[in-house]
Design a protein around this motif. Structure first.
Motif, mmCIF file in Angstrom:
data_model
loop_
_atom_site.group_PDB
_atom_site.id
_atom_site.type_symbol
_atom_site.label_atom_id
_atom_site.label_comp_id
_atom_site.label_asym_id
_atom_site.label_seq_id
_atom_site.Cartn_x
_atom_site.Cartn_y
_atom_site.Cartn_z
ATOM 1 N N GLU A 1 -9.896 3.474 -1.712
ATOM 2 C CA GLU A 1 -8.633 3.737 -2.717
ATOM 3 C C GLU A 1 -8.552 5.136 -3.076
ATOM 4 O OE1 GLU A 1 -10.983 2.062 -5.539
ATOM 5 O OE2 GLU A 1 -10.500 -0.018 -5.141
ATOM 6 N N LYS A 2 -9.199 6.276 -2.738
ATOM 7 C CA LYS A 2 -9.050 7.180 -2.853
ATOM 8 C C LYS A 2 -8.006 7.599 -1.446
ATOM 9 C CE LYS A 2 -12.812 9.510 -5.553
ATOM 10 N NZ LYS A 2 -13.588 11.010 -5.140
ATOM 11 N N ASN B 1 -5.853 5.965 -0.187
ATOM 12 C CA ASN B 1 -4.277 5.175 -0.587
ATOM 13 C C ASN B 1 -3.512 5.813 -1.611
ATOM 14 O OD1 ASN B 1 -4.504 3.349 1.493
ATOM 15 N ND2 ASN B 1 -5.532 1.618 -0.478
ATOM 16 N N HIS B 2 -4.469 6.464 -2.102
ATOM 17 C CA HIS B 2 -4.131 7.182 -3.649
ATOM 18 C C HIS B 2 -3.537 8.664 -3.817
ATOM 19 C CE1 HIS B 2 -3.548 8.715 -8.113
ATOM 20 N NE2 HIS B 2 -4.086 9.676 -7.302
ATOM 21 N N GLU B 3 -3.996 9.480 -2.213
ATOM 22 C CA GLU B 3 -3.939 10.489 -1.778
ATOM 23 C C GLU B 3 -2.002 10.475 -1.296
ATOM 24 O OE1 GLU B 3 -4.988 13.474 -2.530
ATOM 25 O OE2 GLU B 3 -5.844 12.430 -4.405
ATOM 26 N N GLN C 1 0.370 7.284 -1.326
ATOM 27 C CA GLN C 1 0.772 7.468 -2.236
ATOM 28 C C GLN C 1 1.446 9.077 -3.156
ATOM 29 O OE1 GLN C 1 2.138 3.937 -2.798
ATOM 30 N NE2 GLN C 1 3.962 5.893 -4.103
#
Length: 148
Positions: free
Chosen positions: A50-51, A53-55, A57
């Motif tokens: 998730e981290k 993917n967040h980075e 994005q």
């Protein structure tokens, strides 16, 4: 006990942090309240994904904001409005007027809340307007107000 926080918890940490708290606090307050999950290997792997993917994005959003910045800074946005004597406008040019003009002239949909007017535009001529596109990324555009 080691846990992964799902939400910010005062005194423990921020969402996504892996922290060590007492067993009772974790089992009686944080996990049942939906504030945390146990730090199992599968949960740790999920948080890591998730981290990442967040980075990714964030990087995409910044790249898009930089492209929009280049388009906006190369153009002069033109607005036609009713003018009274001495070049004074009837009313003023609002951020919504500027957002509509940007959409019409560049096909970019900019939220009116992102347009920063240092002072109201009440005269014809060229004016500098700041558009906040992303955190730490803003474009200074030229708005030319002319008589209708």
């Amino acid at each position: 006990m080691q846990i992964i926080l799902k939400k910010d918890v005062k005194g423990a940490g921020k969402a996504g942090d892996v922290v060590k708290v007492s067993d009772g606090y974790a089992r009686n307050r944080l996990i049942p309240g939906g504030f945390a999950v146990e730090a199992t290997p599968s949960n740790l792997a999920r948080v890591k994904r998730e981290k990442a993917n967040h980075e990714a994005q964030i990087a995409l959003d910044k790249a898009e904001a930089n492209q929009v910045k280049k388009v906006l800074e190369d153009k002069t946005i033109r607005l036609k409005t009713r003018v009274g004597e001495g070049g004074k406008l009837f009313g003023s040019v609002t951020s919504m007027d500027i957002a509509d003009a940007i959409k019409e002239q560049t096909r970019l949909d900019i939220d009116k809340k992102k347009i920063v007017l240092k002072k109201p535009i009440k005269e014809i001529g060229e004016h500098e307007v700041e558009v906040k596109l992303y955190t730490e990324i803003s474009a200074d555009i030229k708005v030319a107000v002319t008589e209708e």
